[in-house]
Design a protein around this motif. Structure first.
Motif, PDB file in Angstrom:
ATOM      1  N   LEU A 173       0.829  -1.204   0.000  1.00  0.00           N
ATOM      2  CA  LEU A 173       0.000   0.000   0.000  1.00  0.00           C
ATOM      3  C   LEU A 173       0.866   1.258   0.000  1.00  0.00           C
ATOM      4  CD1 LEU A 173      -2.752  -1.012   2.585  1.00  0.00           C
ATOM      5  CD2 LEU A 173      -3.206  -0.257   0.248  1.00  0.00           C
ATOM      6  N   LYS A 217       2.704   1.881  -3.328  1.00  0.00           N
ATOM      7  CA  LYS A 217       1.804   2.373  -4.366  1.00  0.00           C
ATOM      8  C   LYS A 217       1.390   3.818  -4.108  1.00  0.00           C
ATOM      9  CE  LYS A 217      -0.967   1.937  -7.942  1.00  0.00           C
ATOM     10  NZ  LYS A 217      -0.433   1.755  -9.314  1.00  0.00           N
ATOM     11  N   ARG A 218       1.077   4.132  -2.866  1.00  0.00           N
ATOM     12  CA  ARG A 218       0.566   5.469  -2.547  1.00  0.00           C
ATOM     13  C   ARG A 218       1.665   6.520  -2.467  1.00  0.00           C
ATOM     14  NH1 ARG A 218      -3.908   4.869   2.320  1.00  0.00           N
ATOM     15  NH2 ARG A 218      -5.488   3.681   1.156  1.00  0.00           N
ATOM     16  N   GLN A 261      -4.565  -3.024  -8.778  1.00  0.00           N
ATOM     17  CA  GLN A 261      -5.663  -2.141  -9.153  1.00  0.00           C
ATOM     18  C   GLN A 261      -6.329  -1.562  -7.907  1.00  0.00           C
ATOM     19  OE1 GLN A 261      -8.321  -3.846 -12.139  1.00  0.00           O
ATOM     20  NE2 GLN A 261      -6.720  -5.291 -12.763  1.00  0.00           N
ATOM     21  N   ASP A 262      -7.220  -0.599  -8.144  1.00  0.00           N
ATOM     22  CA  ASP A 262      -7.862   0.093  -7.026  1.00  0.00           C
ATOM     23  C   ASP A 262      -8.619  -0.860  -6.113  1.00  0.00           C
ATOM     24  OD1 ASP A 262      -6.879   2.529  -7.798  1.00  0.00           O
ATOM     25  OD2 ASP A 262      -8.705   3.189  -8.821  1.00  0.00           O
ATOM     26  N   HIS A 263      -9.290  -1.867  -6.688  1.00  0.00           N
ATOM     27  CA  HIS A 263     -10.067  -2.760  -5.822  1.00  0.00           C
ATOM     28  C   HIS A 263      -9.156  -3.618  -4.947  1.00  0.00           C
ATOM     29  CE1 HIS A 263      -9.414  -5.423  -9.349  1.00  0.00           C
ATOM     30  NE2 HIS A 263      -9.491  -6.424  -8.478  1.00  0.00           N
ATOM     31  N   HIS A 264      -7.935  -3.898  -5.405  1.00  0.00           N
ATOM     32  CA  HIS A 264      -6.976  -4.596  -4.542  1.00  0.00           C
ATOM     33  C   HIS A 264      -6.562  -3.698  -3.374  1.00  0.00           C
ATOM     34  CE1 HIS A 264      -5.879  -6.697  -8.529  1.00  0.00           C
ATOM     35  NE2 HIS A 264      -6.555  -7.573  -7.808  1.00  0.00           N
ATOM     36  N   LEU A 265      -6.290  -2.437  -3.680  1.00  0.00           N
ATOM     37  CA  LEU A 265      -5.879  -1.492  -2.639  1.00  0.00           C
ATOM     38  C   LEU A 265      -6.983  -1.293  -1.608  1.00  0.00           C
ATOM     39  CD1 LEU A 265      -4.193   1.155  -4.975  1.00  0.00           C
ATOM     40  CD2 LEU A 265      -3.002  -0.370  -3.387  1.00  0.00           C
ATOM     41  N   GLN A 266      -8.215  -1.151  -2.071  1.00  0.00           N
ATOM     42  CA  GLN A 266      -9.335  -0.965  -1.151  1.00  0.00           C
ATOM     43  C   GLN A 266      -9.526  -2.191  -0.268  1.00  0.00           C
ATOM     44  OE1 GLN A 266     -12.610  -0.046  -3.750  1.00  0.00           O
ATOM     45  NE2 GLN A 266     -11.701   1.892  -4.441  1.00  0.00           N
ATOM     46  N   ASN A 283      -3.782   8.705   5.227  1.00  0.00           N
ATOM     47  CA  ASN A 283      -2.869   8.810   4.082  1.00  0.00           C
ATOM     48  C   ASN A 283      -1.636   9.656   4.392  1.00  0.00           C
ATOM     49  OD1 ASN A 283      -2.733   7.610   1.535  1.00  0.00           O
ATOM     50  ND2 ASN A 283      -3.162   9.543   0.493  1.00  0.00           N
TER      51      ASN A 283
END
Length: 362
Positions: A176, A179-180, A213-218, A263
């Motif tokens: 996470l 990526k962020r 992808q975004d759904h993995h991160l969420q 964040n």
């Protein structure tokens, strides 16, 4: 139902491995059942059937032989996994999975051995309950494939009356963060560091980052850090650092999620750093450290991943153990006066990816 247009012959169920629908005529006896082996002398048809041909029999130039079982090529068939025993009432059996670290094929094999998924990699364990202890990615070749599998099994298990759930590991925090925050400097306590550099240093795979992808991160950001099930306190890391984030399971999980949601690179780094600590339960005072967690969060035993069993035992193998001299891991490691169960079998060092039902046999 009578046979009509578009309908085949009547069928019946057979107890075969894949439950084929077999036409009824396959099980009927007929003039070919006692036929001779190919190459044998075949008697004339009038001698074989002195009272006339059976109804429905069409004679040919010579009677058709049956190929005996010994004449066919025998191919090995992978045995079906033993189905998970279902409880008559109440929740199903409880299983835990140690660190996977991107070793997708090894995970499939381990889940199949326990009867949790079928040959098509779908949930087949009914009301069973399955917990992953975190660390799905890094070091191994297909971390995103592992996450996709766990997400799908979660839906399939819920539909069957069971569940498949997962905890937050330090490598989820690391991915996470990479990526962020990428190369954003953070205060590491020992100088300046970045999530990107730490991720690469700890086995980060470019193929995982490319497919993330975004759904993995969420999904990762919403994972719990601690859970108690059937008297087992489930955590990823063998550390008391969880106590820094709350005096209840709910408080810890809320604090971790809030930290990720804010964040802030330095806050997330501090969370990652604390969840990376290990060996709190191993040495002198280890049993007391376990008790401090059990007294705070509940449970009678703690189950964790994170520290590979070979490390806990003082045995260190290599990542590429071509000579077969790596650590021999046959199952979970129970230690700290019997209060701690380690589940990381050291798959990244030629060990074993562990999936086990609780309570353990020993």
């Amino acid at each position: 139902m009578t046979q009509g247009a578009g309908q085949g012959p009547e069928t019946e169920r057979t107890a075969t491995l894949r439950d084929f629908r077999v036409p009824a005529y396959v099980n009927e006896t007929g003039p070919y059942v006692d036929s001779t082996h190919p190459g044998d002398v075949v008697p004339p048809l009038d001698e074989a059937y002195p009272e006339g041909y059976p109804d429905g029999y069409t004679p040919t130039q010579r009677d058709l032989p049956v190929i005996n079982r010994g004449d066919t090529l025998q191919l090995p068939v992978e045995p079906a996994a033993a189905p998970v025993a279902q409880a008559a009432a109440g929740p199903g059996p409880l299983y835990v999975v140690g660190d996977v670290h991107g070793y997708f094929d090894e995970l499939i094999t381990a889940l199949r051995e326990q009867g949790l998924i079928d040959a098509d990699r779908h949930w087949c364990a009914g009301t069973a309950r399955l917990w992953f202890l975190g660390d799905f990615t890094d070091r191994g070749p297909d971390g995103i494939g592992v996450i996709d599998l766990v997400m799908r099994l979660s839906a399939e298990a819920a539909a069957a009356g069971g569940y498949c759930k997962a905890l937050m590991g330090n490598h989820e925090l690391l991915l996470l963060g990479a990526k962020r925050f990428g190369d954003t400097p953070v205060n590491s306590g020992a100088g300046t560091a970045t999530f990107q550099a730490a991720w690469l240093l700890n086995g980060g795979q470019k193929t995982d980052m490319d497919r993330l992808q975004d759904h993995h991160l969420q999904w990762m950001a919403r994972l719990d850090a601690v859970e108690e099930v059937d008297g087992y306190l489930l955590v990823h890391s063998d550390t008391t650092a969880y106590l820094d984030y709350g005096d209840s399971i709910e408080a810890v999980n809320d604090t971790v999620r809030e930290t990720i949601t804010r964040n802030d690179a330095d806050e997330v780094w501090d969370l990652f750093r604390k969840f990376t600590k290990r060996f709190s339960f191993r040495d002198e005072g280890g049993a007391d450290a376990v008790r401090s967690l059990l007294d705070t969060y509940g449970g009678t035993r703690i189950v964790h991943g994170h520290s590979p069993i070979p490390y806990l035992l003082g045995e260190v193998g290599s990542e590429d153990d071509e000579e077969g001299t790596g650590p021999v891991v046959t199952g979970p490691h129970i230690y700290a006066d019997g209060l701690a169960i380690a589940m990381d079998g050291g798959v990244t060092m030629a060990g074993k990816l562990l999936v086990r039902q609780l309570p353990l046999d020993n």
